[in-house]
Design a protein around this motif. Sequence first.
Motif, PDB file in Angstrom:
ATOM      1  N   THR A 219       0.834  -1.200   0.000  1.00 33.17           N
ATOM      2  CA  THR A 219       0.000   0.000   0.000  1.00 33.17           C
ATOM      3  C   THR A 219       0.875   1.259   0.000  1.00 33.17           C
ATOM      4  O   THR A 219       1.787   1.379   0.806  1.00 33.17           O
ATOM      5  N   GLY A 220       0.608   2.139  -0.919  1.00 35.76           N
ATOM      6  CA  GLY A 220       1.397   3.369  -1.043  1.00 35.76           C
ATOM      7  C   GLY A 220       2.499   3.233  -2.089  1.00 35.76           C
ATOM      8  O   GLY A 220       3.119   4.213  -2.472  1.00 35.76           O
ATOM      9  N   GLU A 251      12.346  10.002  -1.546  1.00 33.65           N
ATOM     10  CA  GLU A 251      11.932   9.385  -0.282  1.00 33.65           C
ATOM     11  C   GLU A 251      11.970   7.850  -0.351  1.00 33.65           C
ATOM     12  O   GLU A 251      12.377   7.200   0.604  1.00 33.65           O
ATOM     13  N   PHE A 252      11.564   7.299  -1.458  1.00 35.24           N
ATOM     14  CA  PHE A 252      11.593   5.841  -1.618  1.00 35.24           C
ATOM     15  C   PHE A 252      13.030   5.329  -1.600  1.00 35.24           C
ATOM     16  O   PHE A 252      13.331   4.263  -1.092  1.00 35.24           O
ATOM     17  N   SER A 253      13.908   6.132  -2.179  1.00 35.73           N
ATOM     18  CA  SER A 253      15.336   5.821  -2.187  1.00 35.73           C
ATOM     19  C   SER A 253      15.660   4.440  -2.797  1.00 35.73           C
ATOM     20  O   SER A 253      16.211   3.571  -2.122  1.00 35.73           O
ATOM     21  N   PRO A 254      15.306   4.258  -4.073  1.00 32.96           N
ATOM     22  CA  PRO A 254      15.539   2.956  -4.712  1.00 32.96           C
ATOM     23  C   PRO A 254      17.025   2.704  -4.965  1.00 32.96           C
ATOM     24  O   PRO A 254      17.813   3.636  -4.989  1.00 32.96           O
ATOM     25  N   SER A 344      -4.667  15.546  -6.602  1.00 34.57           N
ATOM     26  CA  SER A 344      -5.341  14.304  -6.214  1.00 34.57           C
ATOM     27  C   SER A 344      -4.325  13.245  -5.779  1.00 34.57           C
ATOM     28  O   SER A 344      -4.513  12.560  -4.778  1.00 34.57           O
ATOM     29  N   VAL A 345      -3.249  13.135  -6.550  1.00 35.99           N
ATOM     30  CA  VAL A 345      -2.227  12.142  -6.220  1.00 35.99           C
ATOM     31  C   VAL A 345      -1.622  12.466  -4.856  1.00 35.99           C
ATOM     32  O   VAL A 345      -1.462  11.586  -3.995  1.00 35.99           O
ATOM     33  N   ILE A 346      -1.323  13.737  -4.644  1.00 35.14           N
ATOM     34  CA  ILE A 346      -0.742  14.143  -3.358  1.00 35.14           C
ATOM     35  C   ILE A 346      -1.733  13.841  -2.234  1.00 35.14           C
ATOM     36  O   ILE A 346      -1.366  13.334  -1.183  1.00 35.14           O
ATOM     37  N   HIS A 347      -2.984  14.105  -2.500  1.00 30.02           N
ATOM     38  CA  HIS A 347      -3.991  13.892  -1.475  1.00 30.02           C
ATOM     39  C   HIS A 347      -4.059  12.427  -1.039  1.00 30.02           C
ATOM     40  O   HIS A 347      -4.023  12.127   0.149  1.00 30.02           O
ATOM     41  N   VAL A 348      -4.129  11.519  -2.006  1.00 28.97           N
ATOM     42  CA  VAL A 348      -4.270  10.111  -1.601  1.00 28.97           C
ATOM     43  C   VAL A 348      -2.962   9.502  -1.096  1.00 28.97           C
ATOM     44  O   VAL A 348      -2.987   8.534  -0.338  1.00 28.97           O
ATOM     45  N   HIS A 349      -1.829  10.093  -1.484  1.00 31.48           N
ATOM     46  CA  HIS A 349      -0.560   9.501  -1.058  1.00 31.48           C
ATOM     47  C   HIS A 349       0.065  10.191   0.150  1.00 31.48           C
ATOM     48  O   HIS A 349       1.086   9.738   0.658  1.00 31.48           O
ATOM     49  N   ALA A 350      -0.567  11.251   0.596  1.00 36.73           N
ATOM     50  CA  ALA A 350       0.013  12.004   1.713  1.00 36.73           C
ATOM     51  C   ALA A 350       0.128  11.145   2.971  1.00 36.73           C
ATOM     52  O   ALA A 350       1.011  11.357   3.788  1.00 36.73           O
ATOM     53  N   TYR A 352       1.033   8.103   3.054  1.00 35.58           N
ATOM     54  CA  TYR A 352       2.118   7.125   2.924  1.00 35.58           C
ATOM     55  C   TYR A 352       3.490   7.774   2.747  1.00 35.58           C
ATOM     56  O   TYR A 352       4.504   7.131   2.973  1.00 35.58           O
ATOM     57  N   TRP A 353       3.509   9.004   2.299  1.00 37.35           N
ATOM     58  CA  TRP A 353       4.784   9.628   1.951  1.00 37.35           C
ATOM     59  C   TRP A 353       4.937  10.975   2.645  1.00 37.35           C
ATOM     60  O   TRP A 353       4.116  11.866   2.473  1.00 37.35           O
TER      61      TRP A 353
END
Length: 738
Positions: A219-220, A251-254, A344-350, A352-353
Amino acid sequence: MMTGVVYDDDFTVHGCLWDENYSESPQRFTSILQRCNSLGLIDRCVKIDARPATREELLSKHTIEHVDLLKSTQDLHDEELLENISSEYDSIYLHPFTYKQCLLAAGSSIELAKAVADGRVINGMAIVRPPGHHAMKSEYCGYCFFNNVAIAAQYLLDKTTVRKILIVDWDIHHGQATQQMFYDDPRVLYFSIHRYEHGQFWPNLRESDFDHVGHGNGTGFNVNVPLNKTAMKNDDYMAITHYLLIPLAIEFSPDFIIISSGYDSAIGDPKGEMLVTPACYAHITQKLMNLTHGKIISILEGGYYLKSLAEGAALTLRALLGDPCPVIDSLRQPCDSVMETIRSVIHVHAMYWDCFKYSILYSEILPEIRYDFVVEKSTEKSKIIYQTRNMYSKIDTKRLDTILNNIITDTRLFNPPIRMGLIIETVEHSITNTEHSDVYEYLKSHVGHLHILNERQSTIKELNLAHSTKHIEYMIQMNQQKYTNDNNYFESIENNLALNTFRYFVGSLLQIIDSIFESKIRSGIYVKLPVEDSAKDLCFLNASVISAKYAIQKYKLKRILIIELNEDISQLHYDDQILVISVQRILNGLSLENKNITALWSKEILNDADFTTMMLHLILPIAYEYNPELIIMSTKFDLNMNTISGIQITPIIYGHLTQWLSTLANGKLMVCEQKVNSYSIYRKECLLECSKALLGIPISKLCVKKQLNLETKQILHNNIKRHIKNWKSLQLNINKLV
Ligand code: Q9C
Ligand code: ZN
């Protein structure tokens, strides 16, 4: 430093036997290879051998039935039968060689991934077909049979030390299969930008919308950026890059990035109907290249307008090879539809990130999710039967024509033989009393060969470009009055030691500028000797501005960006052809309202998280809108780890800043170290990171773990509000604020 490339002549065999105009054609492969060759790019790469994928590798992402069914069609020459089998699937054609070629495409993708993971090459590109991102676990779909990108990613996770992979899917279609395959896997962040039109665009899936964020542990880790209008431009794609992709990637730092690289999002493509120019892919690629110590590969997906396809792929490869990005038109604000998507993307992912949690775009207002279509669950696909149809935004066909005609980048792409010229101030003519700088040895031991340019002394006339003779004389007198005892205020200008030093300093910068515009070097760096008493310098003469004026006059430049990174305040400048972006503490009572000046910071604590956000939300958008022809970065490297001021910028930030800025102005960037003061304790490390960025050596990984605090957010807001009237690209930040 090497770029790998994998391709094979056999990639031209699979073709549609009953429709010679079928869009997924062998010409796609040949046109890319031809264009890459005509730019001499293939010769500069390490050729990685293509090979078929093994059964085990295919079964890591597909079922036995899926593999065997395709296998059973090999060497089947009954055209009608092939057509009949094909028609069972959505957008699929079969050819007697399909199975073999699909094995080769998947195996080649693995080989390239492996070569990068093993360190045989830094990065690379796979020119393969058929594409893969619609190939589901047990269903062929959308010209795809085996999911090349997913198979390569799984290989990396299973067989190498790679632990975290970012997949960036810029093909215009949603890679629903890739999404499904890693939907609950937190080791793979799938990021897709795709045409959606609220479900009206193929593959018409509800699951392609922004609210599908992954499942379970994953998730996220699924980020969909649906485009609900056509005719999206570079402005829209770069806004998505700066506001969504890069913050997430940091942030994910792959450890590894795979681009699912479809060019059907490019201008002229009949499927995408977008307006992204081929150069834009180079800009996105170069922004991603520094996040994983360089480990990034591009695997071909779609792209059906051959000119854009070939040019886009070639410019991506060129970026991987480290060549400067072609200049793109000034960016303006993204369109309303994309702004809504980004929010919208920022809203739903806020949730998780962290990078979105305190995002200045974050609003309490719920994004509108449209349910005016009916979802029908059938097979693996959940097709949307849509009830309403939005009007497409109209493409201005006249403009489209001109752009299409200019689509092929000039073959004389800017690429000087030397990436970075270096000048280190020598001691002879300097007011400093310290020993020779050991910076040269330090840099050399870390980066290898350095190209040294000669110092030269500037003329008084050159100083006059920015300062009147009267001003210069006055400064000299002040200098002597303050710091010498002989009280000989009227000593001639020529004999003044401080002036002499300054003239060598400026002259050397002009030397760098001349070398850049004579196409000898792409970028330059000037290293100053430490000064015992830093006040013993002509601090009211501005070397950056003199350099800028020189470039304006001699090379007829119209836009120069000076970026100043200094803890203390410096002079303000007013000039139509120079934009100064100054990151510095704002002193009490000093008003920085000004058209040409963008002074930004007023905070005691400035860390890497703050700086990154400021870079992505403020500096890069303005810089891309200004579209400079030359960038001068002027710094004392004193913003780092300073316990006295509380500023905690690490040297790594300087490297990333340099790398990000060098996507502009064809990479024409001059880093110039201003007089070194006692706070510049990590200056060597800073100089090294900047040099690496200019030389194309992978820079240290940015590690931004700290959340942005509210105070930072407020300061950023204030800055944005102050400049929004002059810079359209900042609009995105504030639309929903009040
Ligand atoms: N009426 C790739 O770009 N179009 N695949 C179906 C149905 C299928 C695209 C149209 C497009 C598949 C890799
Ligand atoms: Zn596509």
